[in-house]
Design a protein around this motif. Structure first.
Motif, PDB file in Angstrom:
ATOM      1  N   THR A 257       8.523   2.676   1.335  1.00 49.55           N
ATOM      2  CA  THR A 257       9.345   3.488   2.222  1.00 49.55           C
ATOM      3  C   THR A 257       8.761   3.330   3.617  1.00 49.55           C
ATOM      4  OG1 THR A 257      10.334   5.681   2.541  1.00 49.55           O
ATOM      5  CG2 THR A 257       8.027   5.629   1.862  1.00 49.55           C
ATOM      6  N   ASN A 258       9.481   3.745   4.633  1.00 45.54           N
ATOM      7  CA  ASN A 258       9.011   3.505   5.998  1.00 45.54           C
ATOM      8  C   ASN A 258       7.808   4.370   6.374  1.00 45.54           C
ATOM      9  OD1 ASN A 258      10.462   5.915   6.225  1.00 45.54           O
ATOM     10  ND2 ASN A 258      12.042   5.023   7.538  1.00 45.54           N
ATOM     11  N   VAL A 259       7.847   5.656   6.012  1.00 40.62           N
ATOM     12  CA  VAL A 259       6.775   6.576   6.399  1.00 40.62           C
ATOM     13  C   VAL A 259       6.534   7.583   5.286  1.00 40.62           C
ATOM     14  CG1 VAL A 259       8.370   8.125   7.646  1.00 40.62           C
ATOM     15  CG2 VAL A 259       5.937   8.139   8.224  1.00 40.62           C
ATOM     16  N   LEU A 260       5.276   7.884   5.084  1.00 40.61           N
ATOM     17  CA  LEU A 260       4.871   8.954   4.172  1.00 40.61           C
ATOM     18  C   LEU A 260       4.044   9.949   4.969  1.00 40.61           C
ATOM     19  CD1 LEU A 260       3.721   6.930   1.029  1.00 40.61           C
ATOM     20  CD2 LEU A 260       5.772   8.360   1.222  1.00 40.61           C
ATOM     21  N   SER A 261       4.229  11.222   4.666  1.00 40.22           N
ATOM     22  CA  SER A 261       3.441  12.279   5.305  1.00 40.22           C
ATOM     23  C   SER A 261       2.775  13.109   4.225  1.00 40.22           C
ATOM     24  CB  SER A 261       4.342  13.188   6.147  1.00 40.22           C
ATOM     25  OG  SER A 261       4.965  12.461   7.165  1.00 40.22           O
ATOM     26  N   PHE A 262       1.508  13.399   4.436  1.00 40.03           N
ATOM     27  CA  PHE A 262       0.730  14.198   3.501  1.00 40.03           C
ATOM     28  C   PHE A 262       0.132  15.390   4.246  1.00 40.03           C
ATOM     29  CE2 PHE A 262       0.667   9.829   1.913  1.00 40.03           C
ATOM     30  CZ  PHE A 262       1.134  10.010   0.615  1.00 40.03           C
ATOM     31  N   PRO A 263       0.875  16.507   4.323  1.00 37.79           N
ATOM     32  CA  PRO A 263       0.373  17.682   5.049  1.00 37.79           C
ATOM     33  C   PRO A 263      -0.857  18.275   4.367  1.00 37.79           C
ATOM     34  CG  PRO A 263       2.683  17.957   4.401  1.00 37.79           C
ATOM     35  CD  PRO A 263       2.187  16.725   3.749  1.00 37.79           C
ATOM     36  N   GLN A 264      -1.769  18.780   5.180  1.00 35.40           N
ATOM     37  CA  GLN A 264      -2.954  19.440   4.643  1.00 35.40           C
ATOM     38  C   GLN A 264      -3.097  20.866   5.147  1.00 35.40           C
ATOM     39  OE1 GLN A 264      -6.225  16.789   5.445  1.00 35.40           O
ATOM     40  NE2 GLN A 264      -5.816  15.600   3.622  1.00 35.40           N
ATOM     41  N   ALA A 265      -2.477  21.204   6.270  1.00 38.12           N
ATOM     42  CA  ALA A 265      -2.622  22.542   6.840  1.00 38.12           C
ATOM     43  C   ALA A 265      -1.598  23.497   6.230  1.00 38.12           C
ATOM     44  CB  ALA A 265      -2.441  22.490   8.359  1.00 38.12           C
ATOM     45  N   GLU A 266      -2.043  24.688   5.958  1.00 35.50           N
ATOM     46  CA  GLU A 266      -1.170  25.749   5.464  1.00 35.50           C
ATOM     47  C   GLU A 266      -0.480  26.410   6.663  1.00 35.50           C
ATOM     48  OE1 GLU A 266      -0.587  26.397   2.286  1.00 35.50           O
ATOM     49  OE2 GLU A 266      -1.992  24.829   1.661  1.00 35.50           O
TER      50      GLU A 266
ATOM     51  N   GLU B 209       0.836  -1.207   0.000  1.00 29.30           N
ATOM     52  CA  GLU B 209       0.000   0.000   0.000  1.00 29.30           C
ATOM     53  C   GLU B 209       0.870   1.256   0.000  1.00 29.30           C
ATOM     54  OE1 GLU B 209      -3.237   2.489  -0.115  1.00 29.30           O
ATOM     55  OE2 GLU B 209      -3.234   0.330  -0.413  1.00 29.30           O
ATOM     56  N   VAL B 210       1.915   1.256   0.804  1.00 32.83           N
ATOM     57  CA  VAL B 210       2.807   2.423   0.854  1.00 32.83           C
ATOM     58  C   VAL B 210       3.542   2.584  -0.478  1.00 32.83           C
ATOM     59  CG1 VAL B 210       4.860   3.394   1.976  1.00 32.83           C
ATOM     60  CG2 VAL B 210       3.000   2.444   3.352  1.00 32.83           C
ATOM     61  N   GLN B 211       3.931   1.479  -1.084  1.00 31.77           N
ATOM     62  CA  GLN B 211       4.594   1.553  -2.388  1.00 31.77           C
ATOM     63  C   GLN B 211       3.665   2.206  -3.420  1.00 31.77           C
ATOM     64  OE1 GLN B 211       6.493  -2.012  -3.783  1.00 31.77           O
ATOM     65  NE2 GLN B 211       6.748  -1.231  -5.853  1.00 31.77           N
ATOM     66  N   ALA B 212       2.401   1.820  -3.413  1.00 29.93           N
ATOM     67  CA  ALA B 212       1.447   2.410  -4.358  1.00 29.93           C
ATOM     68  C   ALA B 212       1.285   3.912  -4.113  1.00 29.93           C
ATOM     69  CB  ALA B 212       0.094   1.696  -4.250  1.00 29.93           C
TER      70      ALA B 212
ATOM     71  N   ASP C 207       8.528   4.278  -7.201  1.00 34.27           N
ATOM     72  CA  ASP C 207       7.816   3.002  -7.174  1.00 34.27           C
ATOM     73  C   ASP C 207       8.532   1.996  -6.281  1.00 34.27           C
ATOM     74  OD1 ASP C 207       5.956   1.066  -7.693  1.00 34.27           O
ATOM     75  OD2 ASP C 207       6.711   0.584  -9.694  1.00 34.27           O
ATOM     76  N   LYS C 208       8.544   2.298  -4.989  1.00 32.01           N
ATOM     77  CA  LYS C 208       9.144   1.414  -3.994  1.00 32.01           C
ATOM     78  C   LYS C 208       8.538   1.743  -2.637  1.00 32.01           C
ATOM     79  CE  LYS C 208      13.066   4.464  -3.155  1.00 32.01           C
ATOM     80  NZ  LYS C 208      14.486   4.600  -3.068  1.00 32.01           N
TER      81      LYS C 208
ATOM     82  N   ASP D  48      -2.071  13.450   6.935  1.00 27.93           N
ATOM     83  CA  ASP D  48      -2.037  11.998   7.081  1.00 27.93           C
ATOM     84  C   ASP D  48      -0.601  11.504   7.185  1.00 27.93           C
ATOM     85  OD1 ASP D  48      -4.920  11.667   6.483  1.00 27.93           O
ATOM     86  OD2 ASP D  48      -4.316  12.375   4.497  1.00 27.93           O
ATOM     87  N   ILE D  49      -0.410  10.489   8.014  1.00 28.21           N
ATOM     88  CA  ILE D  49       0.869   9.788   8.132  1.00 28.21           C
ATOM     89  C   ILE D  49       0.582   8.319   7.854  1.00 28.21           C
ATOM     90  CG2 ILE D  49       2.778   9.135   9.650  1.00 28.21           C
ATOM     91  CD1 ILE D  49       2.134  11.671  11.295  1.00 28.21           C
ATOM     92  N   VAL D  50       1.408   7.703   7.006  1.00 29.00           N
ATOM     93  CA  VAL D  50       1.219   6.304   6.633  1.00 29.00           C
ATOM     94  C   VAL D  50       2.518   5.549   6.906  1.00 29.00           C
ATOM     95  CG1 VAL D  50       0.515   4.725   4.796  1.00 29.00           C
ATOM     96  CG2 VAL D  50      -0.339   7.079   4.795  1.00 29.00           C
ATOM     97  N   LEU D  51       2.444   4.468   7.686  1.00 33.06           N
ATOM     98  CA  LEU D  51       3.607   3.632   7.987  1.00 33.06           C
ATOM     99  C   LEU D  51       3.477   2.275   7.313  1.00 33.06           C
ATOM    100  CD1 LEU D  51       4.137   5.760  10.231  1.00 33.06           C
ATOM    101  CD2 LEU D  51       4.811   3.879  11.693  1.00 33.06           C
ATOM    102  N   ALA D  52       4.589   1.769   6.793  1.00 34.83           N
ATOM    103  CA  ALA D  52       4.638   0.467   6.115  1.00 34.83           C
ATOM    104  C   ALA D  52       5.195  -0.586   7.064  1.00 34.83           C
ATOM    105  CB  ALA D  52       5.508   0.561   4.865  1.00 34.83           C
ATOM    106  N   ARG D  53       4.416  -1.609   7.346  1.00 33.96           N
ATOM    107  CA  ARG D  53       4.753  -2.619   8.360  1.00 33.96           C
ATOM    108  C   ARG D  53       6.081  -3.327   8.110  1.00 33.96           C
ATOM    109  NH1 ARG D  53       6.509  -6.148  11.068  1.00 33.96           N
ATOM    110  NH2 ARG D  53       5.455  -7.436  12.562  1.00 33.96           N
ATOM    111  N   ALA D  54       6.268  -3.955   6.964  1.00 32.25           N
ATOM    112  CA  ALA D  54       7.476  -4.763   6.741  1.00 32.25           C
ATOM    113  C   ALA D  54       8.734  -3.900   6.724  1.00 32.25           C
ATOM    114  CB  ALA D  54       7.355  -5.569   5.452  1.00 32.25           C
ATOM    115  N   THR D  55       8.663  -2.737   6.112  1.00 25.69           N
ATOM    116  CA  THR D  55       9.829  -1.843   6.085  1.00 25.69           C
ATOM    117  C   THR D  55      10.169  -1.387   7.494  1.00 25.69           C
ATOM    118  OG1 THR D  55       9.380  -1.128   3.828  1.00 25.69           O
ATOM    119  CG2 THR D  55      10.747   0.321   5.169  1.00 25.69           C
ATOM    120  N   CYS D  56       9.170  -0.997   8.265  1.00 30.61           N
ATOM    121  CA  CYS D  56       9.415  -0.565   9.652  1.00 30.61           C
ATOM    122  C   CYS D  56      10.015  -1.696  10.483  1.00 30.61           C
ATOM    123  CB  CYS D  56       8.121  -0.084  10.294  1.00 30.61           C
ATOM    124  SG  CYS D  56       7.481   1.447   9.600  1.00 30.61           S
ATOM    125  N   ALA D  57       9.464  -2.888  10.326  1.00 25.50           N
ATOM    126  CA  ALA D  57       9.955  -4.037  11.091  1.00 25.50           C
ATOM    127  C   ALA D  57      11.390  -4.379  10.698  1.00 25.50           C
ATOM    128  CB  ALA D  57       9.048  -5.239  10.883  1.00 25.50           C
TER     129      ALA D  57
END
Length: 168
Positions: free
Chosen positions: A72-81, A57-60, A69-70, A99-108
């Motif tokens: 990563t451990n964490v993605l951040s999607f800021p919305q506030a100006e 899911e994080v790769q997508a 197209d790989k 939003d913050i998204v963490l990828a399980r296998a990469t984090c582990a």
């Protein structure tokens, strides 16, 4: 401050960890070390969304939003100006930080490489992601140094050691 946690049960996030409690503590610690510590007790509602999911899911998301197209451990999607962050102390409509998204296998995998418990490494990534939502970055030496210092102080608030310290 309200936190919306989404945990994908199919992605092997250990159910013995209280991820919601850990995420809220990490977000609060990061906010406390930011230029916007009042967000935790803001006059208006402040929301942050955290998704714990799979590497796939994080790769997508990484491919779609960052052109990488790989996984990563964490993605951040800021919305506030920035002006919304500055004005969070005044009453107003809900402020969505992002939003913050963490990828399980990469984090582990990273936690194992660093000989850290997964929750400790995830806390660091949640602090890191929260700081990104608040406008911090590490694109050059000065901004990286500032962001890392804030991360270290936030992690100390959680009783966690400096992840940037080189082992002797």
């Amino acid at each position: 401050m309200s936190l919306d946690i989404s945990l994908d049960a199919d992605d092997d996030w250990d159910s013995s960890t209280d991820w919601a409690r850990l995420a809220e503590a990490a977000a609060r610690a990061a906010i406390a070390e930011s230029a916007f510590p009042g967000l935790v007790q803001a006059a208006r509602p402040v929301e942050l969304s955290i998704v714990l999911t799979s590497d796939e899911e994080v790769q997508a998301l990484n491919a779609e939003w960052r052109g990488k197209d790989k996984p990563t451990n964490v993605l951040s999607f800021p919305q506030a100006e920035p002006e919304e962050l500055d004005g969070a102390g005044t009453p107003g409509p809900e402020l969505m930080l992002g939003d913050i998204v963490l990828a399980r296998a990469t984090c582990a995998r990273e936690a194992a490489e660093k000989a850290l418990p997964l929750p400790d490494h995830a806390a660091h990534l949640l602090v890191h992601g929260t700081l990104h939502l608040l406008g911090y970055d590490h694109m050059d030496d000065d901004t990286a140094e500032d962001m890392e210092a804030r991360e270290v102080r936030a992690l100390a608030r959680l009783g966690l050691s400096n992840p940037y310290e080189v082992a002797a």
